[in-house]
Design a protein around this motif. Structure first.
Motif, PDB file in Angstrom:
ATOM      1  N   UNK A  49      -3.617 -14.593  -2.408  1.00  0.00           N
ATOM      2  CA  UNK A  49      -4.453 -15.581  -1.756  1.00  0.00           C
ATOM      3  C   UNK A  49      -4.979 -16.510  -2.849  1.00  0.00           C
ATOM      4  N   UNK A  50      -5.830 -17.459  -2.467  1.00  0.00           N
ATOM      5  CA  UNK A  50      -6.390 -18.374  -3.467  1.00  0.00           C
ATOM      6  C   UNK A  50      -7.295 -17.648  -4.447  1.00  0.00           C
ATOM      7  N   UNK A  51      -7.959 -16.583  -3.990  1.00  0.00           N
ATOM      8  CA  UNK A  51      -8.954 -15.907  -4.818  1.00  0.00           C
ATOM      9  C   UNK A  51      -8.481 -14.618  -5.463  1.00  0.00           C
ATOM     10  N   UNK A  52      -7.398 -14.017  -4.939  1.00  0.00           N
ATOM     11  CA  UNK A  52      -7.001 -12.710  -5.463  1.00  0.00           C
ATOM     12  C   UNK A  52      -5.557 -12.361  -5.117  1.00  0.00           C
ATOM     13  N   UNK A  53      -5.097 -11.279  -5.748  1.00  0.00           N
ATOM     14  CA  UNK A  53      -3.843 -10.628  -5.394  1.00  0.00           C
ATOM     15  C   UNK A  53      -4.216  -9.316  -4.724  1.00  0.00           C
ATOM     16  N   UNK A  54      -3.372  -8.849  -3.819  1.00  0.00           N
ATOM     17  CA  UNK A  54      -3.572  -7.548  -3.185  1.00  0.00           C
ATOM     18  C   UNK A  54      -2.270  -6.772  -3.246  1.00  0.00           C
ATOM     19  N   UNK A  55      -2.383  -5.493  -3.553  1.00  0.00           N
ATOM     20  CA  UNK A  55      -1.224  -4.604  -3.569  1.00  0.00           C
ATOM     21  C   UNK A  55      -1.508  -3.466  -2.600  1.00  0.00           C
ATOM     22  N   UNK A  56      -0.560  -3.210  -1.709  1.00  0.00           N
ATOM     23  CA  UNK A  56      -0.631  -2.063  -0.808  1.00  0.00           C
ATOM     24  C   UNK A  56       0.494  -1.114  -1.181  1.00  0.00           C
ATOM     25  N   UNK A 118     -11.078  -5.266 -11.009  1.00  0.00           N
ATOM     26  CA  UNK A 118     -10.079  -4.659 -10.120  1.00  0.00           C
ATOM     27  C   UNK A 118     -10.729  -3.512  -9.347  1.00  0.00           C
ATOM     28  N   UNK A 119     -10.452  -3.463  -8.040  1.00  0.00           N
ATOM     29  CA  UNK A 119     -10.980  -2.369  -7.223  1.00  0.00           C
ATOM     30  C   UNK A 119      -9.857  -1.779  -6.383  1.00  0.00           C
ATOM     31  N   UNK A 120     -10.041  -0.521  -5.983  1.00  0.00           N
ATOM     32  CA  UNK A 120      -9.016   0.158  -5.181  1.00  0.00           C
ATOM     33  C   UNK A 120      -9.687   1.014  -4.120  1.00  0.00           C
ATOM     34  N   UNK A 126      -2.692   4.856   2.628  1.00  0.00           N
ATOM     35  CA  UNK A 126      -2.363   3.560   2.026  1.00  0.00           C
ATOM     36  C   UNK A 126      -3.371   3.259   0.926  1.00  0.00           C
ATOM     37  N   UNK A 127      -2.848   2.984  -0.256  1.00  0.00           N
ATOM     38  CA  UNK A 127      -3.677   2.581  -1.391  1.00  0.00           C
ATOM     39  C   UNK A 127      -3.750   1.059  -1.409  1.00  0.00           C
ATOM     40  N   UNK A 128      -4.974   0.504  -1.292  1.00  0.00           N
ATOM     41  CA  UNK A 128      -5.195  -0.943  -1.344  1.00  0.00           C
ATOM     42  C   UNK A 128      -5.849  -1.288  -2.670  1.00  0.00           C
ATOM     43  N   UNK A 129      -5.167  -2.122  -3.453  1.00  0.00           N
ATOM     44  CA  UNK A 129      -5.693  -2.537  -4.758  1.00  0.00           C
ATOM     45  C   UNK A 129      -5.978  -4.027  -4.678  1.00  0.00           C
ATOM     46  N   UNK A 130      -7.212  -4.421  -5.025  1.00  0.00           N
ATOM     47  CA  UNK A 130      -7.602  -5.825  -5.031  1.00  0.00           C
ATOM     48  C   UNK A 130      -7.726  -6.286  -6.472  1.00  0.00           C
ATOM     49  N   UNK A 131      -7.023  -7.367  -6.785  1.00  0.00           N
ATOM     50  CA  UNK A 131      -6.977  -7.913  -8.136  1.00  0.00           C
ATOM     51  C   UNK A 131      -7.528  -9.339  -8.101  1.00  0.00           C
ATOM     52  N   UNK A 132      -8.844  -9.507  -8.306  1.00  0.00           N
ATOM     53  CA  UNK A 132      -9.419 -10.854  -8.235  1.00  0.00           C
ATOM     54  C   UNK A 132      -8.953 -11.722  -9.399  1.00  0.00           C
ATOM     55  N   UNK A 133      -8.850 -13.013  -9.120  1.00  0.00           N
ATOM     56  CA  UNK A 133      -8.458 -13.971 -10.151  1.00  0.00           C
ATOM     57  C   UNK A 133      -9.682 -14.393 -10.968  1.00  0.00           C
ATOM     58  N   UNK A 134      -9.455 -14.775 -12.216  1.00  0.00           N
ATOM     59  CA  UNK A 134     -10.531 -15.251 -13.081  1.00  0.00           C
ATOM     60  C   UNK A 134     -11.049 -16.588 -12.561  1.00  0.00           C
TER      61      UNK A 134
END
Length: 148
Positions: A49-56, A118-120, A126-134
């Protein structure tokens, strides 16, 4: 003189049938041994997304305590270690297609990811990992390029 590939339709049907028979016969034993030794890699979805990456990551059969996540030099490592239970029963598998196996999967992160935030979350397998952008990556405006 032109070279033309010879394709006899009758031969192709028989060849396909024989190939499928041998592949299916050999695949089960080979596939099971390969999965047992190396572990299977789970299914993964990656979103931006504009603000972050997400990994499932799909992890059925595991619990939160089995998971290990870490980031080192912009590489996110997802590792699962589950102790295999010894089966005291006399049963042996005639055919096995699933099981919870150990694995390790690595993702190279872009430099725009803020690794400190980074949060998970793990729920329902299902493992949801949120990777916010700088912040710097979010503020970048498009650069206009002049064509000469």
């Amino acid at each position: 003189m032109n070279l033309v590939r010879f394709e006899n339709p009758r031969y192709n049907v028989n060849r396909t049938l024989v190939d499928e028979l041998f592949n299916n016969f050999l695949r089960n034993d080979y596939h099971e041994n390969y999965v047992n030794k190396c572990g299977a890699s789970p299914a993964t979805n990656i979103f931006e997304t504009e603000k972050e990456f997400k990994i499932e990551v799909l992890l059925p059969g595991f619990v939160k305590e089995d998971l290990q996540l870490n980031v080192h030099k912009n590489v996110l490592t997802v590792k699962v270690e589950k102790e295999e239970k010894e089966n005291d029963e006399v049963y042996k598998y005639a055919h096995r297609e699933f099981g919870a196996k150990n694995f390790e999967k690595k993702y190279r992160l872009p430099k725009s990811v803020d690794t400190e935030k980074i949060s998970a979350k793990f729920e329902n397998g299902i493992l949801n990992i949120e990777l916010p952008k700088k912040e710097e990556a979010l503020k970048k405006e498009p650069v206009e390029i002049k064509v000469s």
